[in-house]
Write an enzyme that holds these catalytic residues in place. Sequence first.
Site, PDB file in Angstrom:
ATOM      1  CB  ALA A 535      55.684  -0.440 -15.221  1.00 38.34           C
ATOM      2  CB  CYS A1006      52.853   2.796 -13.401  1.00 37.45           C
ATOM      3  SG  CYS A1006      51.186   2.783 -14.098  1.00 37.45           S
ATOM      4  CB  CYS A1007      57.006   2.651  -9.608  1.00 37.39           C
ATOM      5  SG  CYS A1007      56.450   1.731  -8.155  1.00 37.39           S
ATOM      6  CE  LYS A1008      61.705  -3.240  -9.388  1.00 37.34           C
ATOM      7  NZ  LYS A1008      63.116  -3.640  -9.190  1.00 37.34           N
ATOM      8  CB  THR A1014      53.290   3.552  -6.794  1.00 38.26           C
ATOM      9  OG1 THR A1014      53.794   3.194  -8.086  1.00 38.26           O
ATOM     10  CG2 THR A1014      51.807   3.840  -6.898  1.00 38.26           C
TER      11      THR A1014
END
Length: 1089
Positions: A535, A1006-1008, A1014
């Site tokens: 992200a 997206c993730c962190k 993801t």
Amino acid sequence: MRFNAKDLASLARRPSGCFDKEGKLKICRVVGDEKLIEPRERWCRLKGNLLFLMKNKSSEASEVVILERCWIVEFRSKTDVSIVLKFQSGEPDLYLEAASKPECESWAVALGEANSEGLQNKIQQLRRLIMEIKEERSSDEARQFLPSSQVDSLGEPQFTSIQRIANEPKLEFSLACKDLVAATRDRKLNTFIQVSVVHPAEHILTRYSSTEIVEGTRDPLFLTGVTFPPEYPIYEETKIKLTVYDVKDKSQDTVRTSVLPDHKEPRADVGRSFLGCTTFRVGDLVKSKEQQLTLTLRTSDGGKTVGTIEVNLVKMGELEDGETDHITTDTQDQKFLCFLPLKSRSRGFLCATCAHNTENLERMTDRQAKEECALVRECTATEGISGKDNLPSLNAVLKNPICKLYRFPTSDNKWMRIREQMAETTLSFHVPKELINLHIKEDMRRNQELKDLGELAPHWDNMRKSVIAHCDQMLSMYQDTLAELGKHTGSSFKSSCSKGEKTLEFIPINLHLQRMHVHSPRLKDALYDVITVGAPAAHFQGFKNGGLRKLLSKFEAERRNTGYQCIYYSPENTAKAKEVLSNINHLQPLISSHADLLLNSASQHSPDSLKNSLKMLSEKTELFVHAFKDQLVRNALLALYTARPGCVLKKPAVPRNSAEEGGDLQHQDHPSQIKRQDSIPHHSEYDEEEWDRVWANVGKSLNCVIAMVDRLLEKDNISNIKEGENDPSAADCKVLHTGDWYEQLYPLVITLKDCMGEVVTRAKQSMAFVLLQELACGLPQCLMLTLRRDIVFSQALAGLVCGFIIKLHTGLRDQGFLQQLHTVGLLVQYEGLLSTYSEEAGMLEDMAVGISDLQKVMFKVIEGKSEDFLPIITGRREHYIIEVQLPAKMFELLPQEIKEGKLLRMYPVLFNVGINEQQTLAERFGDTTLQENINQENLELLKEYYKLFTEKMPPDCLPHFQEQNDLKGLLENLHQNIQAKKRKNVEIMWLAATICRKLNGVRFTCCKSAKDRTSMSVTLEQCSILRDEHQLHKDFFIRALDCMRREGCRIENVLKNVKCRKYAFNMIQLMAFPKYYRPPEGTYGKADT
């Protein structure tokens, strides 16, 4: 045999850790089928070939059994937990009974390997293996494995290369076994194969990769393949070792990596046991008649056969057209599948399959793949463009590809092959560096404009000095960051572990292209691309006070309440001021250039050239004049004159607010607020109508130039007519007027330049004064927010540029897509998996603003004139143009509108659904309003794009999918799901992704860190596409999903990031995850993220 009784007694009393195995067994002697006495419980200790029998763990050994010249008899019933030792000497058999079936099997294996004959056989096998490795050794000093470029530079011996196409994997193979032998006959094996490589020059056995675990069968066929990339140093002389293991506890099987040396067999305590191994030379496979090998699996001592492996060399594009007569599944767990063996008639793809009987199966000629992948040139490159033409531009942006191969059954008993690919991109660093360089130039120009404001009253002058000091500090920080990035070498991606590093804060996290190429029967080959990236967020700055969405809103509210120190201008007006300054910097040199060309044409007496020069000069000058026809410029000039050391207003300080002049200002923009500066003396006079006269003079000067050119051309036409009529005075007249053109135009052009210079000076100062107010009202928060926004935007833009380039390459032959691209624009859909709890809520706020800012990005496709095909970035913070370069042959395929430089618009949308345990907390005890608002806002943007698409594009431009739902229905379904406010409603993401694909959009997930959540989402999307669009057999959906997660590209992504093949989940976290977002057992655990 003679023994020392004291030594044996001492050995039996040693600590527990000194024995190979120990535990309780019931033991008695047996003659024939009769037990001499009832079995008695004894504590048994095994050391080497000695079995000590003791009454209890602390007593003396009552008996020692020498395990030589004996064999083990196992009882095959599922309930029996006993074994019998038989001796060649004829003495009574030894009956041993364990407490459970697994314990019985464990004792059987341990006792079977305890005799010295077995040890001798194992030693002989190891000696033979050592001799095989050393027989071609040319150097006494072993070297560690090196990449091919370094190996070549060391001058290694010449080996036979494998013929291949450039940038294609050298070899790929999948594996299957038949008739595997278990330690106990009734045990169902859970097997996987580890692949190791012996390089002919290094002579070091290196673990390379492994297959997934296939459960509950002695005839496993593994869905995953093994790929040797183009740069891997593999030759015909290279040996490949295949080792088969039986996994007893998948949760403990975590040591299968491709980076550890293969010095010894795995310990039994990792939950698996060795079954057998085999070795073959790559050249033997390549040169075999049918390009297949059937290999025998043997135990480590080389004496016992435990099964077979068949290896076939095939290509990705080849496909069996015959029926699959013997697909079988386990009705209870649906975990076993028997596949057709694959045949091959060409090199390039190594595939091992099980040696099932296929005589009754019809074989047909496999069709060749005509399209090549943009990433590794094996699928869907454009027809008419050779791989050689297509490669340079993609090789400029893609790097270090990882490929995996699978083959799955379809619902109609056919076979499809899937190549999963992942590659990092050089754009991860190229785009941020280009962007920071633009920021530096823009900020230096702004600082100079502030200095050029001229003399100001003490109050304003002190404000300017403070602003410039802060801006210089920020500028220095940008310069330091750019210098640090210039020093970066090595990997072209930023790992998840580095997301908090200050020097890398502009770099996107873990940016990769994830591609799935599907080759299935009766359907056209298909490509599915997803860009995976962490992200976009300012991790180094932290999220203690939230993210950009909250910070910007709070900052704007505080600016509205600014005291007497400065004048408030709305964000729209400050953006307008930046636009005016940009237009000035762009148009002024163009107008001067066209004016010089006009004079040059006049000196050459060239009517056609004069007309063209005048046309260009008129167009640019009209744009220039229009740029200043705004109330903001007049207001800012008045405010600036009020801030001079002394001023007296000739008229009341209330400028005209005329609608036709484009001035629709709010009360906060009104110059009456300047009354706050009561301390400023009023001595000079200012006529507010003077500005109108100054910028109007530019238009008047241009009209004079136009009138003069018309007069000169008219006289020239009259002269030409008279000359055609043989008028003797015509020649004299023509000579007379030839020198007059330049002389008559020169003073008019100079006047135009002077008027333009006067306008530029005043407009620049007035707009710089507006920017001074913006900066002064919020120091230092304003600059810090600008920095944070630049960081987030840099990360978002790098991903966008990568996605656009990949989409452009894959769609070059799709005329409907190209028409959509220049007529409507490109949809860019982001799938977010962040929670709305704690720090991730701040990340989501950053991400939402960064993605929204992508609307100010336009793309332009140009023909590459050099070998450097990296994109070129121009513009300023409010407006960027990305120039994407294509080779000449690819550029010619574009529509004329794109070739002429039409700017291509982007339409970014973001849909977020948190899925982890933190989202559970947010839903039950926190607030999910942020996620709901973001989804609702972006749904409206998506609807606007769909409306624009339906108005401008014919319906046949939509991709044809098997799913019957139309786009209107999908949008309505998405709307209902967003309004439902259901907890962890992942259907929102599925619907948004489907709509994006149907609208030819670019997909982002997206993730962190783009590593764990993801990976779950991407693999689920891939398997869902196979099921919905390519008829994946429903019984194998879960197995295909686990296969991709356990051994696919995403677990390699985890390894790249944290040097460990474990998703960073624990059991408690996974309990909160939606069902289909949970990884298979044994692939998760404690790991750095």
